[in-house]
Design a protein around this motif. Structure first.
Motif, PDB file in Angstrom:
ATOM      1  N   ILE A  50       0.881  -1.191   0.000  1.00 36.08           N
ATOM      2  CA  ILE A  50       0.000   0.000   0.000  1.00 36.08           C
ATOM      3  C   ILE A  50       0.909   1.228   0.000  1.00 36.08           C
ATOM      4  CG2 ILE A  50      -1.838   1.213   1.240  1.00 36.08           C
ATOM      5  CD1 ILE A  50      -2.558  -1.509   2.547  1.00 36.08           C
ATOM      6  N   THR A  51       0.737   2.090  -1.001  1.00 34.41           N
ATOM      7  CA  THR A  51       1.705   3.185  -1.191  1.00 34.41           C
ATOM      8  C   THR A  51       1.040   4.571  -1.098  1.00 34.41           C
ATOM      9  OG1 THR A  51       1.420   2.995  -3.591  1.00 34.41           O
ATOM     10  CG2 THR A  51       3.262   1.800  -2.614  1.00 34.41           C
ATOM     11  N   ASN A  66       3.476  10.631  -2.449  1.00 35.70           N
ATOM     12  CA  ASN A  66       4.602  11.568  -2.561  1.00 35.70           C
ATOM     13  C   ASN A  66       5.722  11.098  -3.482  1.00 35.70           C
ATOM     14  OD1 ASN A  66       5.227   9.591  -0.709  1.00 35.70           O
ATOM     15  ND2 ASN A  66       6.331  10.946   0.660  1.00 35.70           N
ATOM     16  N   LYS A 123      -1.489  -1.724  -4.151  1.00 35.09           N
ATOM     17  CA  LYS A 123      -2.578  -0.744  -4.276  1.00 35.09           C
ATOM     18  C   LYS A 123      -1.989   0.655  -4.096  1.00 35.09           C
ATOM     19  CE  LYS A 123      -4.961   1.440  -1.503  1.00 35.09           C
ATOM     20  NZ  LYS A 123      -5.025   2.760  -2.188  1.00 35.09           N
ATOM     21  N   SER A 134      -1.815   4.928  -4.073  1.00 34.98           N
ATOM     22  CA  SER A 134      -2.661   5.986  -3.495  1.00 34.98           C
ATOM     23  C   SER A 134      -3.721   6.418  -4.505  1.00 34.98           C
ATOM     24  CB  SER A 134      -1.792   7.189  -3.142  1.00 34.98           C
ATOM     25  OG  SER A 134      -2.609   8.325  -2.927  1.00 34.98           O
ATOM     26  N   PRO A 135      -4.948   6.680  -4.031  1.00 40.66           N
ATOM     27  CA  PRO A 135      -5.982   7.168  -4.959  1.00 40.66           C
ATOM     28  C   PRO A 135      -5.621   8.522  -5.579  1.00 40.66           C
ATOM     29  CG  PRO A 135      -6.863   6.900  -2.716  1.00 40.66           C
ATOM     30  CD  PRO A 135      -5.422   6.499  -2.665  1.00 40.66           C
ATOM     31  N   SER A 155      -5.396  -5.182   3.579  1.00 39.73           N
ATOM     32  CA  SER A 155      -4.661  -5.449   4.824  1.00 39.73           C
ATOM     33  C   SER A 155      -5.424  -6.393   5.757  1.00 39.73           C
ATOM     34  CB  SER A 155      -4.262  -4.154   5.536  1.00 39.73           C
ATOM     35  OG  SER A 155      -5.333  -3.284   5.654  1.00 39.73           O
ATOM     36  N   PHE A 159       3.549  -1.240   4.143  1.00 43.70           N
ATOM     37  CA  PHE A 159       2.733  -0.031   4.063  1.00 43.70           C
ATOM     38  C   PHE A 159       3.614   1.200   4.241  1.00 43.70           C
ATOM     39  CE2 PHE A 159       0.684   3.414   6.407  1.00 43.70           C
ATOM     40  CZ  PHE A 159      -0.371   3.728   5.562  1.00 43.70           C
ATOM     41  N   THR A 160       3.465   2.172   3.358  1.00 43.74           N
ATOM     42  CA  THR A 160       4.114   3.469   3.541  1.00 43.74           C
ATOM     43  C   THR A 160       3.023   4.524   3.494  1.00 43.74           C
ATOM     44  OG1 THR A 160       6.114   2.661   2.464  1.00 43.74           O
ATOM     45  CG2 THR A 160       5.891   5.034   2.686  1.00 43.74           C
ATOM     46  N   GLY A 161       2.940   5.306   4.562  1.00 48.99           N
ATOM     47  CA  GLY A 161       1.891   6.322   4.625  1.00 48.99           C
ATOM     48  C   GLY A 161       1.874   6.958   5.998  1.00 48.99           C
ATOM     49  N   SER A 162       0.738   7.503   6.365  1.00 47.37           N
ATOM     50  CA  SER A 162       0.667   8.248   7.622  1.00 47.37           C
ATOM     51  C   SER A 162       0.615   7.301   8.827  1.00 47.37           C
ATOM     52  CB  SER A 162      -0.569   9.139   7.614  1.00 47.37           C
ATOM     53  OG  SER A 162      -1.716   8.325   7.526  1.00 47.37           O
ATOM     54  N   GLY A 199       4.895   8.310   9.362  1.00 53.02           N
ATOM     55  CA  GLY A 199       5.216   9.737   9.360  1.00 53.02           C
ATOM     56  C   GLY A 199       6.470  10.073  10.149  1.00 53.02           C
ATOM     57  N   ARG A 223      -6.257  18.572   0.135  1.00 56.79           N
ATOM     58  CA  ARG A 223      -6.254  18.331   1.590  1.00 56.79           C
ATOM     59  C   ARG A 223      -4.915  18.774   2.193  1.00 56.79           C
ATOM     60  NH1 ARG A 223      -6.681  12.151   3.183  1.00 56.79           N
ATOM     61  NH2 ARG A 223      -4.471  12.262   2.736  1.00 56.79           N
ATOM     62  N   GLU A 265       3.748  17.063  11.768  1.00 59.37           N
ATOM     63  CA  GLU A 265       4.430  16.875  10.483  1.00 59.37           C
ATOM     64  C   GLU A 265       3.753  17.763   9.445  1.00 59.37           C
ATOM     65  OE1 GLU A 265       3.586  13.152   8.447  1.00 59.37           O
ATOM     66  OE2 GLU A 265       5.631  13.093   7.709  1.00 59.37           O
ATOM     67  N   PHE A 312       4.698  18.289   6.145  1.00 60.40           N
ATOM     68  CA  PHE A 312       4.661  17.604   4.845  1.00 60.40           C
ATOM     69  C   PHE A 312       4.371  18.580   3.705  1.00 60.40           C
ATOM     70  CE2 PHE A 312       3.753  13.678   2.329  1.00 60.40           C
ATOM     71  CZ  PHE A 312       4.835  12.959   2.769  1.00 60.40           C
ATOM     72  N   LEU A 345      11.719   9.081  13.017  1.00 65.39           N
ATOM     73  CA  LEU A 345      12.155   8.589  11.704  1.00 65.39           C
ATOM     74  C   LEU A 345      13.641   8.888  11.514  1.00 65.39           C
ATOM     75  CD1 LEU A 345      11.045   7.115   9.277  1.00 65.39           C
ATOM     76  CD2 LEU A 345      10.355   9.294   8.283  1.00 65.39           C
TER      77      LEU A 345
END
Ligand code: NAD
Length: 470
Positions: free
Chosen positions: A144-145, A148, A171, A173-174, A210, A220-223, A246, A324, A374, A376, A402
């Protein structure tokens, strides 16, 4: 009519009943339409990956290494098409540290991963027995990506899985599905059917992936917020997890640093991809004695950098990727300004897309959301300190872990500070510099596990012991 992008499942191009328009964040124009996949597509993709695993798990080291190299070649052979598509849907410029750079990174990571090996270890061989440790594939890996670095992160997830004999359902990102749908279509042509499958759709599709009982691992990479949900969903079937989440990376500039000498590196550490990078510098602590000089040097660099539509090759920074995130950055800076912070440069949106200029914010400290959360985006808060131990305490005073960095001329002093910073990676006199042979991962709420290097590759395997009597 803009192109439609289909899913790839079991070696076939799969259409959906509906397609979602994907817009260019620089212009608002529709770039293409992404297949809106649903649970039926998820089931087919997991079934195809499960079927392909029966054969791929038995493939030789040589075949798997060649597969990684073939993926690298796909990235290089199609660099023009893929980087253009990436710029159109993500916004990042073609040039600079933008789309072409991302594609070059994809190829470099795929080739480097081909060369990392996890040979069996002989743990014991004596009169009481022979014990070997083998690394075996897990099965179907769900990826799941985020939006960015869509292609780079897709490669970071897929290639180690393929290298170790797993199969993949990814899958994207939308917000940025098109380049991944196209990349997987191209990769599918050089791999056995079903080894890599892609489904596109909303967040609910990620949640369903998941939860799926036939998926053995989720990368998974994301928030951090979504990472927690992924962990919950994965609990029922006890999936293995790699979570890259994050961050709120702090940098500490020591009193003996030379502001002019480090300004360019500080700048790109913070503003790579317009700050939309997990491991970007997000809070800068600068010693009182060189605070003004560092602010001035950073403003000088900022003034020489061009931001605009990524298709214009003169630009090296692009817009914020989506509405957003754009609104979030606008609010964080407005709140800081209202709280008395000084905006050294930037601070107001411009143009018709989601453009927010490079923004340097001084006279700010903890207790302001721009420092505590964060951001971003292309904004860096610069925080004054007078005692190094106090700066370390403040840098560590976050739920994230991180990366961090320390900047100064005396290496011994810098290393002492590095030892005290709580983060998965601490850089000295640089920031956000990663490599395929160096493990990367966060501590605290920044994630679980690492990617890259032998340790990252091992995370796509389970240990199997063969324990023989004499
Ligand atoms: P996000 O968490 O909103 O979405 C990431 C992905 O998760 C998307 O594909 C989304 O569709 C999917 N998703 C959403 N809800 C889900 C659910 N309940 N279950 C499963 N999947 C779900 O993140 P984003 O806004 O796309 O990306 C920005 C965030 O990613 C930032 O916090 C950034 O720091 C982080 N990030 C971390 C790294 C790293 O390596 N640590 C790298 C890049 C980005």
């Amino acid at each position: 009519m803009e192109p439609h992008f289909d899913m790839t499942i079991g070696g076939k191009r799969i259409c959906a009943e509906q397609y979602s328009p994907i817009r260019n964040p620089s212009t608002g124009d529709v770039v293409g339409h992404a297949a809106a996949g649903d649970s039926t597509h998820l089931e087919s993709a997991v079934a195809a990956a499960t079927h392909a695993f029966d054969t791929w798990r038995l493939s030789s080291e040589l075949v798997r290494r060649e597969a990684c190299r073939a993926i690298a070649k796909v990235c290089l052979d199609n660099v023009d098409e893929l980087s253009r598509l990436l710029t159109l849907e993500q916004g990042k410029p073609l040039k600079g540290l933008g789309s072409e750079f991302e594609l070059a990174g994809c190829a470099a990571w795929a080739n480097a991963t081909a060369d990392i090996c996890l040979p069996a270890k002989l743990l014991q061989n004596d009169e009481s027995g022979r014990v070997e440790l083998h690394r075996v594939p897990i099965g179907v890996v769900g990826s799941i990506t985020p939006w960015n670095w869509p292609l780079m992160i897709a490669i970071w997830h897929m290639v180690p899985a393929v290298r170790t004999g797993n199969t993949v359902v990814i899958k994207p990102s939308p917000f940025t599905p098109l380049s991944t749908l196209r990349l997987v279509q191209l990769i599918d042509a050089v791999l056995p059917a079903g080894v890599v499958n892609v489904i596109s759709g909303g967040d609910d599709l990620g949640a369903a992936l998941s939860r799926h009982p036939a998926v053995g691992k989720i990368v998974f990479t994301g928030s951090t917020m979504t990472g927690r949900k992924v962990m919950e969903s994965a609990a029922a079937s006890l999936k293995l997890l790699t979570l890259e989440l994050g961050g709120n990376d702090a940098g500490i500039v020591l009193p003996d640093a030379d502001p002019k000498a480090i300004a360019e590196r500080l700048f790109w550490g913070a503003f790579v991809n317009s700050g939309q990078t997990c491991g970007a510098l997000k809070r800068l602590y600068v010693h009182n004695s060189i605070y003004s000089a560092t602010c001035d040097a950073l403003v000088d660099v900022a003034n020489g950098v061009k931001m605009g539509d990524g298709m214009d090759t003169a630009n090296v920074l692009g817009p914020i990727q989506n509405e957003r995130q754009f609104n979030r950055v606008v609010n964080l800076v407005d709140e800081a300004r209202a709280g008395g912070a000084t905006i050294l440069t930037g601070g107001r949106p411009f143009g018709s897309g989601y453009f927010y200029p490079v923004t340097l914010v001084a006279d700010i400290e903890e207790g302001t959301r721009l420092v505590d959360e964060e951001q971003f985006g292309p904004v860096l808060p610069i925080i004054r300190y007078s005692d190094v131990e106090d700066a370390i305490r403040r840098a560590n005073g976050t739920e994230y872990g991180l990366d961090a960095s320390v900047w100064g001329d005396n290496r011994m002093e810098a290393e002492k500070v590095a030892q005290k910073l709580e983060a998965g990676t601490v850089w000295i006199n640089k920031h956000a510099q990663i490599a395929p042979h160096v493990p990367m991962g966060g501590i605290k709420s920044s994630g679980i596990g690492v990617e890259f290097g032998e340790e990252g590759l091992a995370a796509y395997t389970t240990i199997k012991i063969i324990n023989a009597a004499v």
